[in-house]
Design a protein around this motif. Structure first.
Motif, mmCIF file in Angstrom:
data_model
loop_
_atom_site.group_PDB
_atom_site.id
_atom_site.type_symbol
_atom_site.label_atom_id
_atom_site.label_comp_id
_atom_site.label_asym_id
_atom_site.label_seq_id
_atom_site.Cartn_x
_atom_site.Cartn_y
_atom_site.Cartn_z
ATOM 1 N N THR A 144 0.996 -1.218 -0.022
ATOM 2 C CA THR A 144 0.134 -0.033 0.053
ATOM 3 C C THR A 144 1.045 1.334 0.002
ATOM 4 O O THR A 144 0.454 2.270 -0.718
ATOM 5 C CB THR A 144 -0.925 -0.051 1.109
ATOM 6 O OG1 THR A 144 -1.654 -1.255 1.049
ATOM 7 C CG2 THR A 144 -1.851 1.121 1.121
ATOM 8 N N GLU A 145 1.886 1.291 0.787
ATOM 9 C CA GLU A 145 2.871 2.425 0.778
ATOM 10 C C GLU A 145 3.713 2.647 -0.333
ATOM 11 O O GLU A 145 3.663 3.765 -0.644
ATOM 12 C CB GLU A 145 3.850 2.235 2.091
ATOM 13 C CG GLU A 145 4.641 3.379 1.940
ATOM 14 C CD GLU A 145 3.843 4.569 2.576
ATOM 15 O OE1 GLU A 145 4.455 5.894 2.092
ATOM 16 O OE2 GLU A 145 2.682 4.653 3.171
ATOM 17 N N ARG A 148 1.337 4.264 -2.683
ATOM 18 C CA ARG A 148 1.102 5.688 -2.357
ATOM 19 C C ARG A 148 2.401 6.420 -2.728
ATOM 20 O O ARG A 148 2.207 7.531 -3.307
ATOM 21 C CB ARG A 148 0.906 5.797 -1.038
ATOM 22 C CG ARG A 148 -0.509 5.490 -0.414
ATOM 23 C CD ARG A 148 -0.449 6.371 1.071
ATOM 24 N NE ARG A 148 -1.608 5.235 1.733
ATOM 25 C CZ ARG A 148 -1.674 4.834 2.641
ATOM 26 N NH1 ARG A 148 -0.579 4.248 2.818
ATOM 27 N NH2 ARG A 148 -2.724 4.205 3.367
ATOM 28 N N ARG A 149 3.626 5.889 -2.654
ATOM 29 C CA ARG A 149 4.678 6.512 -3.131
ATOM 30 C C ARG A 149 4.910 6.776 -4.716
ATOM 31 O O ARG A 149 5.160 7.758 -5.271
ATOM 32 C CB ARG A 149 6.026 5.788 -2.667
ATOM 33 C CG ARG A 149 6.342 5.857 -1.000
ATOM 34 C CD ARG A 149 7.635 5.381 -0.793
ATOM 35 N NE ARG A 149 7.955 4.150 -1.067
ATOM 36 C CZ ARG A 149 7.921 3.090 -0.467
ATOM 37 N NH1 ARG A 149 7.341 3.139 0.906
ATOM 38 N NH2 ARG A 149 7.976 1.723 -0.820
ATOM 39 N N LYS A 151 2.171 7.007 -6.555
ATOM 40 C CA LYS A 151 1.016 7.842 -7.085
ATOM 41 C C LYS A 151 1.820 9.291 -6.592
ATOM 42 O O LYS A 151 1.543 10.156 -7.469
ATOM 43 C CB LYS A 151 -0.149 7.630 -6.293
ATOM 44 C CG LYS A 151 -1.406 8.509 -6.574
ATOM 45 C CD LYS A 151 -2.569 8.181 -5.948
ATOM 46 C CE LYS A 151 -3.175 6.787 -6.440
ATOM 47 N NZ LYS A 151 -4.471 6.549 -5.853
ATOM 48 N N ARG A 152 2.410 9.488 -5.637
ATOM 49 C CA ARG A 152 2.934 10.749 -5.307
ATOM 50 C C ARG A 152 4.009 11.155 -6.117
ATOM 51 O O ARG A 152 4.016 12.271 -6.628
ATOM 52 C CB ARG A 152 3.400 10.678 -3.741
ATOM 53 C CG ARG A 152 3.894 12.091 -3.096
ATOM 54 C CD ARG A 152 4.278 11.942 -1.928
ATOM 55 N NE ARG A 152 3.716 11.031 -0.788
ATOM 56 C CZ ARG A 152 3.935 10.013 -0.244
ATOM 57 N NH1 ARG A 152 5.317 9.496 -0.449
ATOM 58 N NH2 ARG A 152 3.203 9.314 0.483
ATOM 59 N N ASP A 203 -8.778 15.798 -4.801
ATOM 60 C CA ASP A 203 -7.947 14.561 -5.050
ATOM 61 C C ASP A 203 -8.764 13.577 -5.856
ATOM 62 O O ASP A 203 -8.444 12.933 -6.830
ATOM 63 C CB ASP A 203 -7.520 13.911 -3.850
ATOM 64 C CG ASP A 203 -6.122 14.348 -3.288
ATOM 65 O OD1 ASP A 203 -5.636 15.289 -3.752
ATOM 66 O OD2 ASP A 203 -5.735 14.086 -1.904
ATOM 67 N N GLU A 207 -8.371 12.488 -9.620
ATOM 68 C CA GLU A 207 -8.570 11.078 -10.141
ATOM 69 C C GLU A 207 -9.629 10.870 -11.391
ATOM 70 O O GLU A 207 -9.474 10.322 -12.269
ATOM 71 C CB GLU A 207 -8.866 10.091 -9.127
ATOM 72 C CG GLU A 207 -7.620 10.006 -8.052
ATOM 73 C CD GLU A 207 -6.437 9.759 -8.581
ATOM 74 O OE1 GLU A 207 -6.323 8.648 -9.467
ATOM 75 O OE2 GLU A 207 -5.371 9.998 -8.312
#
Length: 527
Positions: A144-145, A148-149, A151-152, A203, A207
């Motif tokens: 999951t992280e 997120r990384r 996507k960021r 956000d 998307e």
């Protein structure tokens, strides 16, 4: 039927045979309960002891810190030991290896559990199964992280591409975009849209913009305005898709620019923001920038280009990259506030101010004067056209012109009188207030003192003039500068102090040193 009853009965029997602790542990794998800290806390409570989970560096991940034998921990971390057990001072301790979720990492975690009673078969089973659950949760958390990384990082990359376009570095922007979105910027022109909505929903809106445009647009969360999403698109279909998104999303607005070259992305962005003001009063909540009669279109084009080139000539001696950076920053700084320009460009506001002050110094003028800002904005807008190769005169001799000459044309004067004449029907004398407000540099307090009224009255009058003139005034930018130029063209405001228009200045059109003037050597003069 008998078989079905037997099956259900067998399920109930199997459920009854499952230990309570196992059912509780499995509950921690449900979507609502996936928390490593809660699992470690549950383990400590279930075995009637204390528990701690630490990573390969000894950093606490969850639980209650406790002193651990460093040699045993090192043995587990290196893989020499899979687990260890000790007893000291009436406390029984178990240490177990917890595999790291990242296969590329050589490290692992250590789960330590201490209790006053020896570990029996039940507590050993609980510990073994808890380790399995922890490894699953850590792996899920890492996945999951990592998402997120990713996507960021992708979002940051989109912003970086936009910032390159804003400073006219289209070559670098294409190079960066080609890695993830091949072909996205393989075009000479594009449109910019700005979608405005609830900042808390941005956000989700971003998307959705990505979803409806696919890989046909550059979608960026605006760094300056929390409720804005910026979309740079090279195709026509994206515009229709964004309008459809606004239709089904209450509370959103859409402003779009005219088609511009990629180097004029900053200009297109300003047009899209301006169109938002029109979208607010449209039933469909969407508007494209109207290519209305703009002041520069009513001026002699050759004279305007010659005047622009002369006014900005002090910047010509700078390295190309520095010159482009100063021009792009000043253009944005004049269109928006220094703070907003800084956020869009990804630099500090002090950097924006320093660059604009350098341009002020080179041009020997003062940006606190609205008339100066309007005329320099005119030159910068024209300069973009020159950079786009729209100079129709090629290498032929350019006409000599001053700002006074540009503003004296009959077409421009007719346009200016018609525009400002719209204010005459208001009994509050909006025209007088607006003129005083502009002369005061857009400062309501100074204008109020000159008019002997309250500052709020000035603001209300200026705000009332906006729908009449169909232009944003309280927000700095192209709309305001058009109105300033109208006042200059009608003679209601004094022309600004531009040294290069002054008699006797080496670059003045009538000075013997002016390029193209009889007897001139032809060498450029840098102020």
């Amino acid at each position: 039927m008998a078989g079905q009853r037997g099956g259900r009965g067998g399920g109930r029997a199997a459920d009854a045979e499952t230990p309570t602790w196992a059912r509780e542990l499995l509950d921690h794998l449900r979507p609502t309960g996936r928390d490593v800290r809660k699992v470690v806390a549950w383990l400590a409570e279930t075995v009637h002891g204390t528990a701690v989970l630490q990573d390969d560096s000894g950093t606490l991940v969850a639980g209650t810190p406790m002193p651990l034998d460093e040699s045993l921990v090192a043995g587990i971390l290196t893989g020499r030991l899979a687990s260890a057990a000790t007893e000291e001072g009436g406390s029984h301790l178990r240490l177990v290896r917890v595999e790291h979720p990242d296969p590329a990492s050589a490290g692992a975690g250590v789960l330590a559990v201490a209790r006053p009673e020896p570990f029996d078969r039940r507590t050993s089973d609980i510990l073994t199964h808890t380790v399995q659950v922890l490894e699953l949760l850590l792996r899920a958390r890492e996945t999951t992280e990592a998402g997120r990384r990713l996507k960021r990082a992708t979002s940051d990359l989109r912003l970086a591409i936009l910032q390159l376009l804003m400073v006219e570095d289209t070559v670098s922007a294409r190079r960066v975009a080609a890695g993830l979105w091949p072909g996205l910027l393989d075009t000479d022109t594009a449109c910019v849209y700005v979608l405005e909505g609830d900042a808390a929903e941005r956000d989700r809106l971003a998307e959705e913009c990505l979803g409806v445009t696919g890989d046909r647009a550059l979608v960026v969360r605006c760094p300056a305005m929390d409720g804005h999403v910026i979309i740079v698109t090279t195709g026509e279909a994206a515009g229709a898709a964004l309008r459809s998104l606004v239709d089904r999303t209450p509370g959103t607005l859409l402003g779009g620019s005219a088609r511009q070259s990629l180097a004029r992305t900053a200009t297109a962005y300003g047009q899209a923001v301006s169109a938002l003001a029109v979208a607010r009063v449209r039933p469909d909540k969407a508007a494209l920038y109207a290519e209305r009669n703009r002041p520069e279109r009513l001026m002699d084009p050759a004279a305007l280009r010659a005047w622009t080139a002369r006014l900005l000539r002090p910047l010509d001696a700078l390295p190309h990259h520095t010159r482009a950076e100063l021009l792009a920053t000043t253009r944005l700084g004049l269109e928006f506030t220094a703070v907003s320009a800084a956020k869009v460009l990804g630099v500090s506001r002090n950097t924006v101010r320093a660059r604009m002050e350098r341009v002020e110094s080179l041009l020997r003028t003062d940006f606190t004067d609205l008339a100066v800002r309007a005329t320099v904005h005119l030159a910068l807008s024209t300069q973009v056209s020159l950079a786009d190769g729209q100079d129709e005169n090629g290498g032929t001799r350019q006409p000599r012109a001053r700002l006074d000459d540009l503003l004296a044309g009959p077409a421009l004067e007719t346009w200016a009188r018609e525009l400002l004449g719209r204010l005459d029907s208001d009994a509050r004398d909006l025209r007088r207030t607006l003129r005083s407000w502009i002369a005061a540099g857009g400062n309501a307090e100074r204008a109020a003192r000159a008019l002997a009224v309250h500052a709020q009255t000035v603001r209300d009058h200026v705000r009332s003039a906006e729908p009449v003139l169909e232009r944003r005034l309280l927000a700095s930018g192209g709309d305001l500068y058009e109105v300033v130029l109208a006042h200059l063209a009608t003679g209601e405001l004094a022309h600004p102090d531009l040294p290069r228009d002054e008699q006797g200045y080496p670059d003045h059109p009538d000075h013997p040193g002016d390029p193209g003037h009889p007897g001139d050597s032809g060498a450029p003069v840098h102020g």
